[in-house]
Design an enzyme around this catalytic site. Structure first.
Site, short mmCIF file in Angstrom:
data_model
loop_
_atom_site.label_atom_id
_atom_site.label_comp_id
_atom_site.label_asym_id
_atom_site.label_seq_id
_atom_site.Cartn_x
_atom_site.Cartn_y
_atom_site.Cartn_z
N THR A 28 0.63 -1.46 -0.09
CA THR A 28 -0.26 -0.45 -0.20
C THR A 28 0.99 1.54 0.43
O THR A 28 1.67 1.39 -0.13
CB THR A 28 -0.96 0.12 1.07
OG1 THR A 28 -0.11 0.61 2.30
CG2 THR A 28 -1.04 -0.86 1.57
N VAL A 59 3.16 -1.39 4.50
CA VAL A 59 2.56 0.19 4.85
C VAL A 59 3.34 1.39 4.67
O VAL A 59 4.58 0.78 6.19
CB VAL A 59 1.92 -0.24 6.53
CG1 VAL A 59 0.99 1.00 6.41
CG2 VAL A 59 0.96 -1.55 6.24
N VAL A 85 7.62 -1.99 7.00
CA VAL A 85 7.87 -0.97 7.23
C VAL A 85 8.52 -0.34 5.59
O VAL A 85 8.98 -0.39 5.26
CB VAL A 85 7.88 0.39 8.39
CG1 VAL A 85 7.77 1.24 8.21
CG2 VAL A 85 7.30 -0.65 9.49
N LYS A 86 7.28 0.89 5.24
CA LYS A 86 7.63 0.99 3.66
C LYS A 86 8.11 2.83 4.12
O LYS A 86 7.28 3.61 4.85
CB LYS A 86 6.59 1.11 2.50
CG LYS A 86 6.19 0.20 2.12
CD LYS A 86 5.09 0.38 1.27
CE LYS A 86 5.55 1.01 -0.26
NZ LYS A 86 4.71 1.26 -1.21
N ILE A 87 9.86 2.62 3.57
CA ILE A 87 10.36 4.02 4.08
C ILE A 87 10.57 4.61 2.53
O ILE A 87 11.46 4.00 2.36
CB ILE A 87 11.08 4.07 5.75
CG1 ILE A 87 10.70 3.32 6.21
CG2 ILE A 87 12.05 5.44 5.24
CD1 ILE A 87 11.51 3.42 7.70
#
Ligand code: E4P
Length: 224
Positions: A28, A59, A85-87
């Site tokens: 997402t 996310v 965790v998307k950074i």
């Protein structure tokens, strides 16, 4: 093992494609969540009902400083799902990725438009790297070549990052990326639909059916 994701929280599309595809989970981003009109937790709940409790959810953080990205990552990690965790791979984002390295929090470096960005995020310890193939091509650069170069550098330096290319607009881009041997990919529903939709397939199947019926009517193969 290769990981296939859908880049959506569209419940109808997820339900449809989960029937035929061995989905690892979904990716997402803030745009996808905003378009769904539902918050993160509601989306996670609905998607987990379709994909199962083993599914992996990528996310993205919204925070704007390294310290805040880390706090947000910790909160996301505490949710009762398999969260990556998307950074964004900016300088402050890569600093957060570096600090999260060697913690149990899995990280995907996102918004990768260049080889150097991918390499630096890999050096910082990202578990996944998401180069944006179509967006790179829209800027007039070869998106396939960018992904190939990132993969080369990751292998040459024996880094742990798995390539998870994103942003596709056609099946040609998808196949060219898969031929590179990337470890994962995320596909939008419209391109996934194109993967199934070769124009000559259904007419060929219909022809087989017509030929069969002329001789055997409605009998099944094992009944003849
Ligand atoms: C996924 O990680 C990205 O956020 C997404 O694929 C971007 O795709 P787009 O270029 O179609 O928006």
């Amino acid at each position: 093992m290769f990981e296939l994701y859908l880049d959506t929280t569209d419940i109808v599309q997820l339900t449809r494609f989960n029937k035929a595809l061995p989905l690892k989970g979904i990716t997402t981003n803030p745009t996808i969540l905003a378009k769904s009109g539902r918050g993160l937790k509601e989306n996670l709940k609905l998607c987990a009902e379709i994909l199962g409790t083993e599914a992996r959810f990528h996310v993205q953080t919204i925070s704007k400083s390294t310290a805040d990205i880390i706090k947000e990552a910790e909160q996301l990690y505490n949710l009762p799902y398999d969260i990556v965790v998307k950074i964004p791979a900016t300088e402050i984002g890569i600093a957060a990725i570096k600090q999260l390295n060697n913690t149990p929090i899995k990280v995907l470096a996102t918004a990768i438009y260049s080889v150097q960005q991918g390499f630096l995020a890999g050096l910082a310890g990202a578990d996944y790297l998401a180069p944006y193939v179509n967006r790179i091509e829209t800027m007039g650069t070869n998106g396939i070549a960018v992904v190939a170069d990132i993969q080369l550098l990751i292998k040459q330096h024996n880094l742990k990052s798995v390539l998870l290319p994103a942003s596709f607009k056609n099946t040609h881009q998808v196949i060219e990326i898969l031929k590179l041997g990337v470890g994962a990919i995320t596909l939008p529903p419209d391109v996934t639909d194109q993967l199934f939709g070769h124009p000559t397939v259904q007419p060929a199947v219909n022809q087989f059916e017509n030929d069969w019926k002329k001789i055997f009517d409605n009998k099944l193969s094992y009944e003849t």
